[in-house]
Write an enzyme that holds these catalytic residues in place. Structure first.
Site, mmCIF file in Angstrom:
data_model
loop_
_atom_site.group_PDB
_atom_site.id
_atom_site.type_symbol
_atom_site.label_atom_id
_atom_site.label_comp_id
_atom_site.label_asym_id
_atom_site.label_seq_id
_atom_site.Cartn_x
_atom_site.Cartn_y
_atom_site.Cartn_z
ATOM 1 N N LEU A 106 5.903 32.143 9.696
ATOM 2 C CA LEU A 106 6.863 33.106 10.219
ATOM 3 C C LEU A 106 8.189 32.369 10.381
ATOM 4 C CD1 LEU A 106 4.948 34.999 13.092
ATOM 5 C CD2 LEU A 106 5.462 35.847 10.793
ATOM 6 N N ASP A 107 9.302 33.073 10.188
ATOM 7 C CA ASP A 107 10.614 32.465 10.394
ATOM 8 C C ASP A 107 10.749 31.971 11.829
ATOM 9 O OD1 ASP A 107 11.302 33.174 7.799
ATOM 10 O OD2 ASP A 107 12.244 35.059 8.420
ATOM 11 N N ARG A 108 11.618 31.003 12.032
ATOM 12 C CA ARG A 108 11.851 30.434 13.367
ATOM 13 C C ARG A 108 12.118 31.535 14.398
ATOM 14 N NH1 ARG A 108 14.667 25.508 15.129
ATOM 15 N NH2 ARG A 108 15.271 25.141 12.963
ATOM 16 N N ARG B 219 13.264 41.532 6.171
ATOM 17 C CA ARG B 219 14.689 41.459 6.505
ATOM 18 C C ARG B 219 15.561 41.927 5.343
ATOM 19 N NH1 ARG B 219 14.985 35.389 8.685
ATOM 20 N NH2 ARG B 219 17.214 35.896 8.856
#
Length: 297
Positions: A135-137, A236
């Site tokens: 998962l992205d930060r 996104r």
């Protein structure tokens, strides 16, 4: 099938098939270290025939039912960035907070893998966390890590067969026009690692995202996303494609940042256990701050 909701105390259930003291049975059947098993007992995390038992030498007989708490056993784990949702000898499911990477990207970067490795070392489990997805930060939510190479290889190579449902919830900018729909395009990174979307094949990877509008105001919408493919930055980019970027998205957004964070959360993760093949379903609530945005109007 076992379904796990983020707010409940969870138990693994066993039936005794021999006669021996409780501690000895737990060590033989849980695949945990002696210190960890003792911590579960002392933390009132063991039930025998429905009653809490803390006595190490409690005598077990054939047919007795043992319940082992999945939450009490994590008393030794404390992190503001990572919450352990489920753990067994093969894997661990966690809920990641924003502000932490899934794995290291530099010598001193804060990441979930190192947090878990430290926990495994402190509890003398003799294993390490193996990354199988990311998962992205600044995305929060559910992730699974393997505890050995065999489990990691199965999860990595059979990911699309093992994971049968994976969903996110997001607050997006503007009022969604459709109640539901599907976004499909080819996604490709440029030299600056920005992902671009194209309706025709641009040499990138084909990506499909299904969406369902849960709530809307004139300024924002609460949207559920179901991934058919798992590409980098897929939700996104696809959200921006339909003119409703995820709020707080510095990279693909429009500057709409109501709670000063990326408003994207992985709330549902369902998979077949790579070793036992049991159906495992994990769900966490929609973040309170996401709901607060929708209640402002």
């Amino acid at each position: 099938m076992r379904r796990f909701n983020g707010n409940e105390d969870r138990y693994d259930h066993y039936v005794v098939q021999d006669e021996r003291p409780l501690l000895e049975w737990l060590l033989a059947n849980l695949g945990q270290s002696r210190s960890k098993v003792k911590a579960i007992l002392q933390g009132r995390g063991i039930k025998v025939n429905g009653k809490v038992v803390t006595q190490f030498d409690y005598p077990l007989t054939n047919g007795m039912k043992i319940a082992v708490s999945q939450t009490k056993r994590n008393d030794q784990f404390k992190s503001r960035y990572v919450k352990i949702v489920y753990e067994d000898q093969y894997l661990v499911v966690i809920e990641k907070n924003i502000g932490i990477l899934s794995m290291a990207a530099g010598h001193k970067s804060l990441n979930v893998k190192s947090v878990l490795d430290d926990y495994f070392q402190k509890t003398r489990q003799g294993c390490r966390a193996h990354v199988v997805h990311r998962l992205d930060r600044d995305t929060s939510g559910l992730m699974v890590y393997a505890k050995d190479m065999q489990t990691e290889q199965i999860l990595e190579h059979e990911w699309h067969q093992i994971v049968y449902d994976r969903r996110y919830v997001a607050v997006v900018s503007g009022e969604m026009e459709q109640d539901q729909g599907t976004i499909a395009s080819w996604l490709k990174d440029n030299s600056a690692y920005v992902t671009y979307s194209s309706p025709v094949d641009n040499g990138g990877k084909y990506a499909v995202t299904h969406y369902f509008t849960l709530d809307r105001t004139t300024d924002h919408s609460l949207v559920e996303y179901k991934l058919e493919t798992g590409r980098k930055n897929q939700i996104r980019v696809h959200s921006a494609d339909i003119g409703h970027p995820v709020c707080g998205d510095i990279k693909y957004g429009n500057g709409d940042d109501p709670i000063h964070r990326l408003c994207l959360h992985a709330f549902l993760l369902c998979f077949y256990h790579p070793i036992t093949h049991e159906r495992m379903e994990f769900e966490t609530p929609v973040p309170t701050l996401f709901k607060s945005i929708m209640k402002k109007y």
